[in-house]
Design an enzyme around this catalytic site. Structure first.
Site, PDB file in Angstrom:
ATOM      1  CE  LYS A  42      39.743   2.157   1.248  1.00  0.00           C
ATOM      2  NZ  LYS A  42      38.497   1.552   0.703  1.00  0.00           N
ATOM      3  CD  GLU A  82      24.471  -4.641   3.677  1.00  0.00           C
ATOM      4  OE1 GLU A  82      25.591  -5.115   3.480  1.00  0.00           O
ATOM      5  OE2 GLU A  82      24.214  -3.874   4.623  1.00  0.00           O
ATOM      6  NE  ARG A 106      25.595  -8.245   6.839  1.00  0.00           N
ATOM      7  CZ  ARG A 106      26.265  -7.276   7.462  1.00  0.00           C
ATOM      8  NH1 ARG A 106      26.524  -6.143   6.850  1.00  0.00           N
ATOM      9  NH2 ARG A 106      26.663  -7.450   8.698  1.00  0.00           N
TER      10      ARG A 106
END
Length: 631
Positions: free
Chosen positions: A281, A365, A393
C-alpha cells in the site's frame, strides 16, 4: 501541472494492449504520479490505489476487457482502472457532486462489471459471471481481485467452496496481499497469508522440482506430492488447493516482468485458478509507504509536502466522542469489550486498542455481532462499533442472535445519515428503519456531542440490546461532560416553545430544526429516542399545534416519521402531518451540505416544504368554509 505523455495516449484498455512491453513500466510510473497529483486535489483513497498500479496495467494488457470481466474487491483500489478505461479527464471531479464515483459503478462504465464498495463480494460475483459464460458457451474470463483483509471474511470462503467443484470454468482469483485491509488485519488466517514465500527453502525446492518434472514422469508425480506436502507446511497454497483451485505464487505485484507472463500463462488454463500477488500500500510515494493508514482516505492536501498532522482546535467528531467514552467506560468496568469490523481508525478505536488490547477485537461484520452475543451470554458488555452500512451485512445476526435473545449488546452506529463523498454505498440511510422494526431494540439519536456520550452510557446501563446512531464528522461544538448519567428511556424534550407548527427532530436534524423554528416561531422537540418513541410528547404536541413536522436523516419509508404517524393516527387530536427525510432512491456522492440541500433537508428546503403545507392547509380550510356557506 505535470504532463504524462504515455498516459495521455491511453483512452481505453485497447491502447494498453497495443503498447510494447518496455513501455508499460513508463506507463506505470506516469499512472502512479498522476494518481498522487489527482487525489491530492480531490481527496479520496490513495494508498490502496498506489498499491495496484502494476496489477491494473497487467490485467488490462493481458485480458480482453471488457469482454473479459474484472471484478474488484473492495472497490477503493480502482482509480488506476478508471484512468485506463477512459475516465482520466473525469478524475478532476472524483467523488464530487455530479462527478464520477470513488468505487466501480455499472452505470458509469462498461468496464465496471460489478458495483462494490464493501468487502468480500468479488469471488461470488465473478463466479456468477463465469457460470453464465459457461452456460452461453462464451469464451470469456472472469477475474476477481480480492485483498487479504476481504479474504478473511466468510463470504469469500463460501464462494471458494462453491467454485472449487467446477473444473470447466474460466475463473481466476487474484489475492492482492499487502498485509493490510484498512486497519492492520488480525486473526489466524491473515497470519498464514502473511508468510512471505520468498524464503530460500521453498523457492529452491520449487526450482529443483521444476527440473525433476522435466526428467521422468513417475518421479514427477512423486515430486508433485512432496512439493504439495512441503507447501502445506510453509504456505497458504494447500489451503486454496483443497478448495479445488490451482494455486500459483506468491509473485511480486509490482514487477511487470513477473505479472504479465504469469497472467498470460493463466489465461490459457481451464478451471479455477488462484494467483497470490504481494503488493505494498502506498507503493512509489514514500509518505504513503511510511504511513499507509494515514494516506488510505485523504482530504485535499499538498502532495509535495504531505498531510499535516497534529492540528487541533476544531470541533470534536462524534467518532472521537465515542472513542473517548469507550476508554472511560473500560477503565471503570472490566466487562466492557470493544469490537469493530476492520475499522479501528474509522470507528475511533485506536486509543482503546492501545490501552485495552486484550479487550479489543477486529473481526468481520457477521461474526462481530454473533461474537458479541456470545460474550453477552457470559456477562460481558460488548460494544460493537460499526458503520451503519456495515451493520446491514449482519442484519440476520442482529435479529436472530442478539435481539431475539434480548442480549445486552451496544451498537455504536457511526456514519448515520448522508456521509458525503463515498456516496450511495456508504450513506447510512436505512438504519432507523431496519432497527426500529426489531423487538427489544432501543434506538437513540443524539443531537450533540454531550448527548452522544450520555446516550452511550444509557445504552450500557440498559439490560437489553441498544443502538446509538450518530453522523459522520464534527459535532455542534457542545463539549461532552465528564460526568455520565443515563437518560430516561423513551423520553424526548422540548427545546423551543412556539406556536402552530411543531418540529419533531431526530438526531442530526435538531440543529437545523432550531434554525427553522426561530424563523417561523415553531416549537422544536429533540425526540432523542426513535424507539421507544415518546408517545406522550407526541400526543401533547398534536393537541397544541396545527402541523407536526418530523425531520430525520433517514429513509422516509419505515423511519422515525412513520412511528410518529402511527401514534398520531390513534389520537383524538389529529393535526396535519408533514414527514421530511430521505426520498425513496439512492443518493449520489458529493459534499454533505450539498446532498442535504438536494433532498430538501437544509433550512431553506424545510422552510419551503412547511410553507407549502401551510398554504395547502389554508386553501383546504377556505374551501371548506365556502362550501359550508354555499350549502
Amino acid at each position: 501541472m505535470a504532463t504524462y505523455p504515455h498516459l495521455e495516449r491511453i483512452s481505453s484498455p485497447a491502447d494498453v494492449r497495443a503498447l510494447e512491453r518496455r513501455e508499460l513500466t513508463t506507463l506505470a510510473d506516469e499512472l502512479r504520479a498522476f494518481l498522487i497529483e489527482s487525489v491530492s486535489r480531490t481527496g479520496g483513497h490513495l494508498s490502496s490505489n498506489l498499491g495496484t498500479v502494476e496489477l491494473t496495467i497487467a490485467l488490462h494488457h493481458v485480458f480482453n476487457t471488457p469482454h473479459d470481466r474484472i471484478v474488484w474487491d473492495v472497490g477503493h483500489q480502482t482509480y488506476g482502472h478508471k484512468v485506463l478505461t477512459g475516465r482520466r479527464e473525469a478524475m478532476g471531479g472524483l467523488r464530487h457532486w455530479g462527478g464520477i464515483s470513488g468505487f466501480p459503478r455499472r452505470c458509469e462504465s462498461e468496464y465496471d462489471t460489478f458495483g462494490t464498495a464493501h468487502s468480500s463480494t468479488s469471488i461470488s460475483a465473478a463466479l456468477g459471471m463465469a457460470v453464465a459464460a459457461r452456460a452461453r458457451k462464451e469464451d470469456r474470463h472472469a477475474i476477481a481481485v480480492i485483498g487479504d483483509g476481504a479474504m478473511s471474511a466468510g463470504m469469500a470462503f463460501e464462494a471458494l467452496n462453491n467454485a472449487g467443484d467446477m473444473d470447466d470454468l474460466n475463473l481466476l482469483v487474484i489475492l492482492n496481499d499487502n498485509e493490510m485491509s484498512i486497519s492492520p488485519p488480525v486473526g489466524a488466517l491473515t497470519k498464514i497469508l502473511a508468510r512471505m514465500l520468498s524464503g530460500s527453502t521453498y523457492n529452491t525446492a520449487r526450482r529443483v522440482g521444476e527440473k525433476v518434472l522435466g526428467i521422468a514422469p513417475p518421479v514427477a508425480e512423486l515430486a508433485r506430492k512432496v512439493e504439495e506436502y512441503a507447501k502445506g507446511m510453509i504456505s497458504p497454497g494447500t489451503l486454496f488447493e483443497e478448495f479445488g483451485f490451482h494455486y500459483y505464487g506468491p509473485i511480486d505485484g509490482h514487477d511487470l516482468d513477473a505479472l504479465i507472463p504469469t497472467l498470460q500463462n493463466l489465461r490459457k488454463l481451464k478451471g479455477p485458478q488462484f494467483l497470490h500477488v504481494i503488493t505494498r500500500k502506498g507503493q512509489g510515494y514514500k509518505l504513503a509507504e511510511a504511513d499507509p493508514i494515514l494516506y488510505h482516505g485523504v482530504s485535499k492536501f499538498d502532495h509535495t509536502a504531505g498531510i499535516e498532522t497534529g492540528k487541533g482546535g476544531g470541533k470534536l467528531t462524534y467518532t472521537q466522542v465515542f472513542g473517548d467514552w469507550l476508554c472511560d467506560m473500560a477503565k471503570a468496568d472490566p466487562r466492557i469489550v470493544g469490537i469493530t469490523p476492520a475499522m479501528r481508525e474509522g470507528s475511533g478505536l485506536v486509543r482503546f486498542a492501545q490501552e485495552f488490547p486484550e479487550r479489543y477485537f477486529d473481526v468481520a461484520e457477521q461474526h462481530a455481532v454473533t461474537f458479541a452475543a456470545g460474550l453477552a451470554c457470559e456477562g460481558f458488555v460488548p460494544v460493537v462499533a460499526i458503520y451503519s452500512t456495515f451493520l446491514q451485512r449482519a442484519y440476520d445476526q442482529l435479529i436472530h442472535d442478539v435481539a431475539l435473545q434480548n442480549l445486552q449488546v451496544v451498537f455504536a452506529i457511526d456514519r448515520g445519515g448522508l456521509v458525503g463523498a463515498d456516496g450511495a454505498t456508504h450513506h447510512g440511510a436505512f438504519d432507523l428503519s431496519y432497527l426500529t422494526c426489531i423487538p427489544n431494540m432501543v434506538v437513540m439519536a443524539p443531537s450533540n456531542e454531550d448527548e452522544c456520550r450520555q446516550m452511550l452510557y444509557t445504552a450500557v446501563s440498559h439490560p437489553g440490546p441498544s443502538a446509538v446512531r450518530y453522523p459522520r464528522g464534527g459535532g455542534t461544538g457542545i463539549a461532552p461532560q465528564a460526568r455520565m448519567q443515563a437518560l430516561p428511556i423513551g423520553k424526548g424534550e422540548v427545546v423551543r416553545e412556539g406556536r402552530r407548527v411543531a418540529l419533531l427532530a431526530f438526531g442530526s436534524m435538531v440543529g437545523v430544526a432550531l434554525d427553522v423554528g426561530a424563523q417561523i416561531d415553531a416549537t422544536v422537540a429533540n425526540m432523542r429516542f426513535v424507539k421507544p418513541l415518546d408517545e406522550a410528547l407526541v400526543a401533547r404536541l398534536a393537541a397544541d399545534h396545527d402541523l407536526l413536522v418530523t425531520l430525520e436523516e433517514n429513509a422516509l419509508i419505515g423511519g422515525a416519521g412513520s412511528e410518529v404517524a402511527r401514534v398520531v393516527d390513534g389520537l383524538a387530536a389529529r393535526p396535519r402531518m408533514l414527514r421530511l427525510g430521505l426520498p425513496d432512491r439512492f443518493i449520489d456522492h458529493g459534499d454533505q451540505a450539498q446532498l442535504l440541500a438536494s433532498v430538501g433537508l437544509d433550512r431553506d428546503g424545510i422552510l419551503a416544504r412547511i410553507q407549502h403545507s401551510l398554504d395547502i392547509d389554508a386553501t383546504t380550510k377556505s374551501c371548506a368554509f365556502l362550501s359550508g356557506k354555499l350549502r
